[in-house]
Motif scaffolding. Structure first.
Motif, PDB file in Angstrom:
ATOM      1  N   PRO A   1     -12.835  20.143  -8.878  1.00  0.00           N
ATOM      2  CA  PRO A   1     -13.069  20.516  -7.469  1.00  0.00           C
ATOM      3  C   PRO A   1     -12.398  19.567  -6.474  1.00  0.00           C
ATOM      4  O   PRO A   1     -12.150  19.948  -5.326  1.00  0.00           O
ATOM      5  CB  PRO A   1     -14.591  20.460  -7.325  1.00  0.00           C
ATOM      6  N   LEU A   2     -12.098  18.349  -6.912  1.00  0.00           N
ATOM      7  CA  LEU A   2     -11.428  17.404  -6.032  1.00  0.00           C
ATOM      8  C   LEU A   2      -9.911  17.584  -6.015  1.00  0.00           C
ATOM      9  O   LEU A   2      -9.230  17.044  -5.148  1.00  0.00           O
ATOM     10  CB  LEU A   2     -11.739  15.964  -6.470  1.00  0.00           C
ATOM     11  N   ALA A   3      -9.385  18.340  -6.981  1.00  0.00           N
ATOM     12  CA  ALA A   3      -7.935  18.421  -7.186  1.00  0.00           C
ATOM     13  C   ALA A   3      -7.176  18.893  -5.947  1.00  0.00           C
ATOM     14  O   ALA A   3      -6.031  18.493  -5.716  1.00  0.00           O
ATOM     15  CB  ALA A   3      -7.630  19.335  -8.371  1.00  0.00           C
ATOM     16  N   GLN A   4      -7.804  19.752  -5.139  1.00  0.00           N
ATOM     17  CA  GLN A   4      -7.110  20.260  -3.953  1.00  0.00           C
ATOM     18  C   GLN A   4      -6.900  19.183  -2.889  1.00  0.00           C
ATOM     19  O   GLN A   4      -6.100  19.370  -1.970  1.00  0.00           O
ATOM     20  CB  GLN A   4      -7.902  21.415  -3.349  1.00  0.00           C
ATOM     21  N   TYR A   5      -7.609  18.052  -3.019  1.00  0.00           N
ATOM     22  CA  TYR A   5      -7.517  16.987  -2.020  1.00  0.00           C
ATOM     23  C   TYR A   5      -6.822  15.721  -2.537  1.00  0.00           C
ATOM     24  O   TYR A   5      -6.465  14.864  -1.728  1.00  0.00           O
ATOM     25  CB  TYR A   5      -8.913  16.588  -1.537  1.00  0.00           C
ATOM     26  N   ILE A   6      -6.648  15.589  -3.843  1.00  0.00           N
ATOM     27  CA  ILE A   6      -6.187  14.305  -4.377  1.00  0.00           C
ATOM     28  C   ILE A   6      -4.921  14.456  -5.220  1.00  0.00           C
ATOM     29  O   ILE A   6      -4.573  15.547  -5.676  1.00  0.00           O
ATOM     30  CB  ILE A   6      -7.284  13.634  -5.230  1.00  0.00           C
TER      31      ILE A   6
ATOM     32  N   GLY B   1       4.619  12.276   2.955  1.00  0.00           N
ATOM     33  CA  GLY B   1       5.220  13.496   2.431  1.00  0.00           C
ATOM     34  C   GLY B   1       4.253  14.377   1.674  1.00  0.00           C
ATOM     35  O   GLY B   1       4.667  15.373   1.066  1.00  0.00           O
ATOM     36  N   THR B   2       2.980  14.053   1.676  1.00  0.00           N
ATOM     37  CA  THR B   2       1.978  14.868   0.998  1.00  0.00           C
ATOM     38  C   THR B   2       0.695  14.905   1.818  1.00  0.00           C
ATOM     39  O   THR B   2       0.363  13.940   2.520  1.00  0.00           O
ATOM     40  CB  THR B   2       1.670  14.321  -0.420  1.00  0.00           C
ATOM     41  N   SER B   3      -0.002  16.024   1.720  1.00  0.00           N
ATOM     42  CA  SER B   3      -1.284  16.148   2.420  1.00  0.00           C
ATOM     43  C   SER B   3      -2.437  15.656   1.559  1.00  0.00           C
ATOM     44  O   SER B   3      -3.565  15.539   2.033  1.00  0.00           O
ATOM     45  CB  SER B   3      -1.524  17.612   2.804  1.00  0.00           C
ATOM     46  N   LYS B   4      -2.147  15.356   0.280  1.00  0.00           N
ATOM     47  CA  LYS B   4      -3.190  14.901  -0.629  1.00  0.00           C
ATOM     48  C   LYS B   4      -3.309  13.376  -0.605  1.00  0.00           C
ATOM     49  O   LYS B   4      -2.388  12.677  -0.180  1.00  0.00           O
ATOM     50  CB  LYS B   4      -2.895  15.390  -2.047  1.00  0.00           C
ATOM     51  N   ILE B   5      -4.437  12.893  -1.087  1.00  0.00           N
ATOM     52  CA  ILE B   5      -4.739  11.463  -1.099  1.00  0.00           C
ATOM     53  C   ILE B   5      -4.568  10.926  -2.520  1.00  0.00           C
ATOM     54  O   ILE B   5      -5.156  11.451  -3.465  1.00  0.00           O
ATOM     55  CB  ILE B   5      -6.173  11.195  -0.607  1.00  0.00           C
ATOM     56  N   ASN B   6      -3.771   9.876  -2.647  1.00  0.00           N
ATOM     57  CA  ASN B   6      -3.544   9.248  -3.947  1.00  0.00           C
ATOM     58  C   ASN B   6      -4.749   8.358  -4.281  1.00  0.00           C
ATOM     59  O   ASN B   6      -4.943   7.310  -3.659  1.00  0.00           O
ATOM     60  CB  ASN B   6      -2.260   8.427  -3.909  1.00  0.00           C
ATOM     61  N   ILE B   7      -5.550   8.766  -5.263  1.00  0.00           N
ATOM     62  CA  ILE B   7      -6.747   7.997  -5.583  1.00  0.00           C
ATOM     63  C   ILE B   7      -6.421   6.690  -6.303  1.00  0.00           C
ATOM     64  O   ILE B   7      -7.282   5.829  -6.450  1.00  0.00           O
ATOM     65  CB  ILE B   7      -7.748   8.824  -6.413  1.00  0.00           C
ATOM     66  N   HIS B   8      -5.174   6.534  -6.736  1.00  0.00           N
ATOM     67  CA  HIS B   8      -4.742   5.263  -7.307  1.00  0.00           C
ATOM     68  C   HIS B   8      -4.633   4.175  -6.233  1.00  0.00           C
ATOM     69  O   HIS B   8      -4.803   2.992  -6.519  1.00  0.00           O
ATOM     70  CB  HIS B   8      -3.369   5.416  -7.970  1.00  0.00           C
ATOM     71  N   THR B   9      -4.317   4.583  -5.000  1.00  0.00           N
ATOM     72  CA  THR B   9      -3.955   3.603  -3.982  1.00  0.00           C
ATOM     73  C   THR B   9      -4.799   3.681  -2.717  1.00  0.00           C
ATOM     74  O   THR B   9      -4.663   2.821  -1.845  1.00  0.00           O
ATOM     75  CB  THR B   9      -2.470   3.790  -3.589  1.00  0.00           C
TER      76      THR B   9
ATOM     77  N   THR C   1       0.855  -1.190   0.000  1.00  0.00           N
ATOM     78  CA  THR C   1       0.000   0.000   0.000  1.00  0.00           C
ATOM     79  C   THR C   1       0.883   1.228   0.000  1.00  0.00           C
ATOM     80  O   THR C   1       1.703   1.405   0.908  1.00  0.00           O
ATOM     81  CB  THR C   1      -0.922   0.037   1.229  1.00  0.00           C
ATOM     82  N   ASP C   2       0.745   2.050  -1.033  1.00  0.00           N
ATOM     83  CA  ASP C   2       1.492   3.304  -1.055  1.00  0.00           C
ATOM     84  C   ASP C   2       0.969   4.206   0.057  1.00  0.00           C
ATOM     85  O   ASP C   2      -0.245   4.384   0.215  1.00  0.00           O
ATOM     86  CB  ASP C   2       1.331   3.985  -2.413  1.00  0.00           C
ATOM     87  N   GLU C   3       1.880   4.771   0.822  1.00  0.00           N
ATOM     88  CA  GLU C   3       1.481   5.607   1.955  1.00  0.00           C
ATOM     89  C   GLU C   3       0.735   6.868   1.520  1.00  0.00           C
ATOM     90  O   GLU C   3       0.033   7.477   2.324  1.00  0.00           O
ATOM     91  CB  GLU C   3       2.712   5.984   2.782  1.00  0.00           C
ATOM     92  N   SER C   4       0.876   7.251   0.250  1.00  0.00           N
ATOM     93  CA  SER C   4       0.150   8.437  -0.219  1.00  0.00           C
ATOM     94  C   SER C   4      -1.342   8.193  -0.320  1.00  0.00           C
ATOM     95  O   SER C   4      -2.122   9.135  -0.503  1.00  0.00           O
ATOM     96  CB  SER C   4       0.693   8.885  -1.585  1.00  0.00           C
ATOM     97  N   GLY C   5      -1.774   6.931  -0.211  1.00  0.00           N
ATOM     98  CA  GLY C   5      -3.195   6.623  -0.207  1.00  0.00           C
ATOM     99  C   GLY C   5      -3.817   6.746   1.169  1.00  0.00           C
ATOM    100  O   GLY C   5      -5.004   6.441   1.351  1.00  0.00           O
ATOM    101  N   LYS C   6      -3.035   7.214   2.150  1.00  0.00           N
ATOM    102  CA  LYS C   6      -3.519   7.368   3.521  1.00  0.00           C
ATOM    103  C   LYS C   6      -3.514   8.846   3.906  1.00  0.00           C
ATOM    104  O   LYS C   6      -2.936   9.689   3.220  1.00  0.00           O
ATOM    105  CB  LYS C   6      -2.628   6.574   4.489  1.00  0.00           C
ATOM    106  N   ILE C   7      -4.127   9.144   5.027  1.00  0.00           N
ATOM    107  CA  ILE C   7      -4.186  10.520   5.526  1.00  0.00           C
ATOM    108  C   ILE C   7      -2.940  10.796   6.350  1.00  0.00           C
ATOM    109  O   ILE C   7      -2.689  10.126   7.356  1.00  0.00           O
ATOM    110  CB  ILE C   7      -5.444  10.739   6.385  1.00  0.00           C
TER     111      ILE C   7
END
Length: 344
Positions: free
Chosen positions: A286-291, A232-240, A123-129
């Motif tokens: 509109p989702l771009a700021q979160y993902i 390392g990012t505040s955004k959520i990776n929608i791939h993972t 699981t890529d950690e970018s898919g988590k908060i």
């Protein structure tokens, strides 16, 4: 005649009370001593037998545990190998099904060692908060996730505000938050950290958080499965991201979540996010700021060992692994044994 019988009885009494009487008494004492010694030996023998039996069972249990642990370690090493392979072939536009890199969205993979087998997931950690990078603006994601997990909205507000207060540098608390004045009033007082979390487990110090919320129970997954400090990012990776995290994103509809999961399940080879952007259409902006659709390069590996004929997880472990630029890797976190998902 009566006198003769009395005299004969008296003579017998004198003979029994003589040297032979002493001998008979000594033989009786010796017999009792032998019986006592035999009883003691029987007790010692049974005690020794019980100790040997216990030691044998302990040794077999230890052997089985080590066997399962090594199987889980094989799963971990296979996971690390697959991360390297993924990095090497990530940009391939065409690949055979059997040679495609492992997905890093938590789906399970399996392998064998002799007659036994292991399973692992990446699981890529970018898919988590990332709780260290949450802000007042993005805290809504964690709030929505908590409510989805069955947490009362007022408690969810408390946890999110207290989390932000815990890591900020000031001593001013938010509406539902907490700072030193609250933590110092506890039976075992301590102070707010006022800096970043070292691990998600540290949330147990935060007002409103409980072990059941963080770690879950047999009926539902714990919050910790969806949190990180390593992406390392505040955004959520929608791939993972897990479906639960996707559902927690503001403006993300249930229909869009289903489309994303179906797209990922179909084993599409798109790795740059263009396919998912097209899939979301007008909702993407509109989702771009979160993902995001970019991998972090830091991966959570869950591995488990199974013996032949068993479908139950016998030994699990977890690790957070970062791939460095010089084709080396660094393990940020390692837990063994660990509670892993039954689906692995």
């Amino acid at each position: 005649m009566i006198k003769f019988v009395l005299n004969k009885s008296a003579a017998l009494d004198r003979r029994v009370s003589g040297p032979f009487g002493i001998m008979f008494r000594e033989r009786g004492i010796a017999l009792l001593m032998v019986l006592w010694i035999m009883a003691i030996l029987i007790v010692v023998t049974f005690s020794f037998s019980f100790a040997v039996r216990t030691e044998l069972f302990s040794t077999n249990a230890f052997k089985d545990q080590m066997h399962d642990k090594l199987l889980a370690e094989a799963g971990l090493q296979r996971g690390i190998l697959e991360i390297y392979y993924r990095r090497l072939h990530k940009k391939d536009t065409v690949s055979l099904a059997e040679s495609q890199p492992c997905r890093v969205d938590g789906r399970p993979y399996a392998g064998r060692v002799g007659e036994d087998h292991y399973a692992f997931s990446l699981t890529d950690e970018s898919g988590k908060i990332n709780i260290n990078l949450l802000s007042d603006a993005t805290g809504i994601i964690l709030n929505r996730l908590l409510v989805q997990q069955g947490i009362d909205p007022s408690r969810a507000d408390t946890i999110v505000d207290a989390l932000l207060d815990w890591k900020d540098s000031d001593n001013l608390h938010r509406l539902h938050g907490a700072e030193d004045d609250y933590y110092q009033s506890l039976p075992r007082p301590y102070r707010a950290k006022n800096t970043s979390f070292d691990s998600p487990e540290e949330l147990l110090f935060v007002k409103g958080m409980t072990a059941e919320i963080l770690y879950g129970n047999e009926k539902k997954a714990g919050l910790i499965r969806f949190l990180t400090v390593y992406s390392g990012t505040s955004k959520i990776n929608i791939h993972t991201a897990a479906p639960d995290v996707l559902k927690a994103l503001p403006l993300m509809s249930a229909d869009s979540v289903e489309k994303i999961i179906a797209y990922r399940t179909a084993d599409n080879t798109d790795q740059n996010g263009a396919g998912l952007q097209a899939l979301l259409g007008s909702q993407y902006a509109p989702l771009a700021q979160y993902i995001t659709t970019t991998d972090s390069g830091v991966y959570a590996i869950e591995a488990a060992g199974y013996q032949e004929g068993s479908e139950k997880v016998r030994y699990g472990l977890k690790a957070i692994v970062s791939i460095l630029n010089n084709n080396k890797h660094e393990i940020f976190y390692y837990q063994s044994p660990a509670r892993v998902r039954h689906a692995i």
